[in-house]
Scaffold this motif. Sequence first.
Motif, PDB file in Angstrom:
ATOM      1  N   ASP A  12       0.836  -1.186   0.000  1.00 16.17           N
ATOM      2  CA  ASP A  12       0.000   0.000   0.000  1.00 16.17           C
ATOM      3  C   ASP A  12       0.882   1.251   0.000  1.00 16.17           C
ATOM      4  OD1 ASP A  12      -2.904   1.011   0.655  1.00 16.17           O
ATOM      5  OD2 ASP A  12      -1.544   2.125   1.984  1.00 16.17           O
ATOM      6  N   VAL A  13       0.487   2.245  -0.768  1.00 17.05           N
ATOM      7  CA  VAL A  13       1.279   3.472  -0.887  1.00 17.05           C
ATOM      8  C   VAL A  13       1.486   4.138   0.473  1.00 17.05           C
ATOM      9  CG1 VAL A  13       1.313   5.811  -1.853  1.00 17.05           C
ATOM     10  CG2 VAL A  13       0.598   3.899  -3.278  1.00 17.05           C
ATOM     11  N   ALA A  14       0.429   4.213   1.281  1.00 19.01           N
ATOM     12  CA  ALA A  14       0.550   4.846   2.599  1.00 19.01           C
ATOM     13  C   ALA A  14       1.523   4.070   3.492  1.00 19.01           C
ATOM     14  CB  ALA A  14      -0.826   4.940   3.263  1.00 19.01           C
ATOM     15  N   ASP A  15       1.499   2.747   3.394  1.00 14.71           N
ATOM     16  CA  ASP A  15       2.443   1.937   4.172  1.00 14.71           C
ATOM     17  C   ASP A  15       3.874   2.209   3.726  1.00 14.71           C
ATOM     18  OD1 ASP A  15       0.314   0.826   5.536  1.00 14.71           O
ATOM     19  OD2 ASP A  15       0.329  -1.053   4.388  1.00 14.71           O
ATOM     20  N   LYS A  16       4.092   2.341   2.427  1.00 17.53           N
ATOM     21  CA  LYS A  16       5.439   2.613   1.898  1.00 17.53           C
ATOM     22  C   LYS A  16       5.942   3.962   2.410  1.00 17.53           C
ATOM     23  CE  LYS A  16       8.736   2.457  -1.634  1.00 17.53           C
ATOM     24  NZ  LYS A  16       9.653   3.423  -1.098  1.00 17.53           N
ATOM     25  N   VAL A  17       5.078   4.956   2.398  1.00 15.21           N
ATOM     26  CA  VAL A  17       5.463   6.281   2.882  1.00 15.21           C
ATOM     27  C   VAL A  17       5.853   6.209   4.358  1.00 15.21           C
ATOM     28  CG1 VAL A  17       4.583   8.605   3.391  1.00 15.21           C
ATOM     29  CG2 VAL A  17       4.113   7.554   1.172  1.00 15.21           C
ATOM     30  N   GLN A  18       5.046   5.503   5.159  1.00 13.25           N
ATOM     31  CA  GLN A  18       5.352   5.381   6.579  1.00 13.25           C
ATOM     32  C   GLN A  18       6.636   4.588   6.815  1.00 13.25           C
ATOM     33  OE1 GLN A  18       2.021   4.005   8.900  1.00 13.25           O
ATOM     34  NE2 GLN A  18       0.630   5.459   7.968  1.00 13.25           N
ATOM     35  N   LEU A  19       6.843   3.526   6.034  1.00 12.36           N
ATOM     36  CA  LEU A  19       8.069   2.734   6.161  1.00 12.36           C
ATOM     37  C   LEU A  19       9.290   3.569   5.800  1.00 12.36           C
ATOM     38  CD1 LEU A  19       9.511   0.047   6.695  1.00 12.36           C
ATOM     39  CD2 LEU A  19       9.081  -0.543   4.297  1.00 12.36           C
ATOM     40  N   ASP A  20       9.213   4.296   4.696  1.00 11.42           N
ATOM     41  CA  ASP A  20      10.329   5.150   4.286  1.00 11.42           C
ATOM     42  C   ASP A  20      10.637   6.190   5.361  1.00 11.42           C
ATOM     43  OD1 ASP A  20      10.596   3.774   1.890  1.00 11.42           O
ATOM     44  OD2 ASP A  20       9.504   5.259   0.709  1.00 11.42           O
ATOM     45  N   PHE A  22       9.986   5.946   8.607  1.00 13.06           N
ATOM     46  CA  PHE A  22      10.602   5.237   9.734  1.00 13.06           C
ATOM     47  C   PHE A  22      12.078   4.971   9.461  1.00 13.06           C
ATOM     48  CE2 PHE A  22      12.000   1.156  11.487  1.00 13.06           C
ATOM     49  CZ  PHE A  22      11.935   1.447  12.839  1.00 13.06           C
ATOM     50  N   CYS A  23      12.367   4.460   8.270  1.00  9.22           N
ATOM     51  CA  CYS A  23      13.761   4.155   7.925  1.00  9.22           C
ATOM     52  C   CYS A  23      14.629   5.407   7.988  1.00  9.22           C
ATOM     53  CB  CYS A  23      13.827   3.525   6.534  1.00  9.22           C
ATOM     54  SG  CYS A  23      13.172   1.848   6.476  1.00  9.22           S
ATOM     55  N   GLU A  24      14.092   6.504   7.499  1.00 11.09           N
ATOM     56  CA  GLU A  24      14.827   7.767   7.536  1.00 11.09           C
ATOM     57  C   GLU A  24      15.119   8.171   8.984  1.00 11.09           C
ATOM     58  OE1 GLU A  24      13.677  12.280   6.452  1.00 11.09           O
ATOM     59  OE2 GLU A  24      13.426  10.842   4.799  1.00 11.09           O
ATOM     60  N   GLU A  25      14.124   7.987   9.866  1.00  8.81           N
ATOM     61  CA  GLU A  25      14.292   8.351  11.275  1.00  8.81           C
ATOM     62  C   GLU A  25      15.388   7.532  11.958  1.00  8.81           C
ATOM     63  OE1 GLU A  25      10.409   7.845  13.019  1.00  8.81           O
ATOM     64  OE2 GLU A  25       9.920   9.961  12.745  1.00  8.81           O
ATOM     65  N   SER A  31      15.871  -0.369   1.699  1.00 11.22           N
ATOM     66  CA  SER A  31      16.568  -1.553   1.214  1.00 11.22           C
ATOM     67  C   SER A  31      17.427  -2.171   2.315  1.00 11.22           C
ATOM     68  CB  SER A  31      17.435  -1.190   0.005  1.00 11.22           C
ATOM     69  OG  SER A  31      18.087  -2.323  -0.490  1.00 11.22           O
ATOM     70  N   ALA A  32      18.124  -1.331   3.076  1.00  7.91           N
ATOM     71  CA  ALA A  32      18.962  -1.841   4.166  1.00  7.91           C
ATOM     72  C   ALA A  32      18.100  -2.495   5.241  1.00  7.91           C
ATOM     73  CB  ALA A  32      19.788  -0.713   4.769  1.00  7.91           C
ATOM     74  N   LEU A  33      16.957  -1.890   5.555  1.00  6.43           N
ATOM     75  CA  LEU A  33      16.067  -2.465   6.554  1.00  6.43           C
ATOM     76  C   LEU A  33      15.557  -3.830   6.100  1.00  6.43           C
ATOM     77  CD1 LEU A  33      14.527  -1.986   9.270  1.00  6.43           C
ATOM     78  CD2 LEU A  33      12.624  -1.258   7.835  1.00  6.43           C
ATOM     79  N   ILE A  34      15.178  -3.950   4.849  1.00  6.85           N
ATOM     80  CA  ILE A  34      14.712  -5.231   4.317  1.00  6.85           C
ATOM     81  C   ILE A  34      15.830  -6.258   4.381  1.00  6.85           C
ATOM     82  CG2 ILE A  34      13.922  -6.417   2.228  1.00  6.85           C
ATOM     83  CD1 ILE A  34      12.326  -3.783   1.610  1.00  6.85           C
ATOM     84  N   ASN A  35      17.054  -5.855   4.082  1.00  4.25           N
ATOM     85  CA  ASN A  35      18.194  -6.766   4.179  1.00  4.25           C
ATOM     86  C   ASN A  35      18.416  -7.242   5.614  1.00  4.25           C
ATOM     87  OD1 ASN A  35      19.713  -7.374   1.640  1.00  4.25           O
ATOM     88  ND2 ASN A  35      19.467  -5.148   1.431  1.00  4.25           N
ATOM     89  N   VAL A  36      18.262  -6.366   6.599  1.00  6.95           N
ATOM     90  CA  VAL A  36      18.379  -6.746   8.003  1.00  6.95           C
ATOM     91  C   VAL A  36      17.313  -7.795   8.329  1.00  6.95           C
ATOM     92  CG1 VAL A  36      18.051  -5.925  10.378  1.00  6.95           C
ATOM     93  CG2 VAL A  36      19.424  -4.577   8.773  1.00  6.95           C
ATOM     94  N   PHE A  37      16.092  -7.559   7.864  1.00  7.04           N
ATOM     95  CA  PHE A  37      14.984  -8.480   8.090  1.00  7.04           C
ATOM     96  C   PHE A  37      15.287  -9.852   7.483  1.00  7.04           C
ATOM     97  CE2 PHE A  37      10.735 -10.003   6.536  1.00  7.04           C
ATOM     98  CZ  PHE A  37      10.188 -10.312   7.774  1.00  7.04           C
ATOM     99  N   VAL A  38      15.752  -9.867   6.239  1.00  7.94           N
ATOM    100  CA  VAL A  38      16.070 -11.127   5.554  1.00  7.94           C
ATOM    101  C   VAL A  38      17.188 -11.866   6.283  1.00  7.94           C
ATOM    102  CG1 VAL A  38      17.042 -12.090   3.421  1.00  7.94           C
ATOM    103  CG2 VAL A  38      15.226 -10.366   3.300  1.00  7.94           C
ATOM    104  N   LYS A  39      18.244 -11.165   6.671  1.00  5.36           N
ATOM    105  CA  LYS A  39      19.362 -11.806   7.381  1.00  5.36           C
ATOM    106  C   LYS A  39      18.902 -12.420   8.698  1.00  5.36           C
ATOM    107  CE  LYS A  39      22.878 -10.767   4.678  1.00  5.36           C
ATOM    108  NZ  LYS A  39      23.635 -11.784   3.972  1.00  5.36           N
ATOM    109  N   LYS A  40      18.018 -11.720   9.414  1.00  2.00           N
ATOM    110  CA  LYS A  40      17.518 -12.238  10.690  1.00  2.00           C
ATOM    111  C   LYS A  40      16.687 -13.506  10.456  1.00  2.00           C
ATOM    112  CE  LYS A  40      15.494 -10.723  15.031  1.00  2.00           C
ATOM    113  NZ  LYS A  40      16.570 -11.092  15.922  1.00  2.00           N
ATOM    114  N   ILE A  41      15.864 -13.536   9.430  1.00  2.14           N
ATOM    115  CA  ILE A  41      15.082 -14.736   9.103  1.00  2.14           C
ATOM    116  C   ILE A  41      16.015 -15.899   8.793  1.00  2.14           C
ATOM    117  CG2 ILE A  41      13.578 -15.782   7.357  1.00  2.14           C
ATOM    118  CD1 ILE A  41      12.173 -13.055   7.131  1.00  2.14           C
TER     119      ILE A  41
END
Length: 91
Positions: A12-20, A22-25, A31-41
């Motif tokens: 969802d576009v609104a979810d992407k905006v909120q995720l971006d 959050f990542c900025e904060e 992309s780095a956050l997704i990589n952290v998630f994948v590595k943890k899995i």
Amino acid sequence: MAQQATISARIDVADKVQLDHFCEEIGLSTSALINVFVKKIIREHRIPFTIDADPFYSESNMAFLKESIEQLKNGHTVTKTLEELEAMENA
């Protein structure tokens, strides 16, 4: 550097905006956050959080909602104004 692959997912576009945002904060790219998630899995061989069903759709809640709808259809309701409810609360 390891070979890179691309993953594409629709969200969802609104979810992407909120995720971006959050990542900025926290100082990471999305992309780095997704990589952290994948590595943890991969490391833990599990999803690193609990996934629960929405309790709104539980059998007991659905039964309660159906009963309430039937009461409404059959005129078995009580109507009070906000002022009346506040007076009842303070009585």
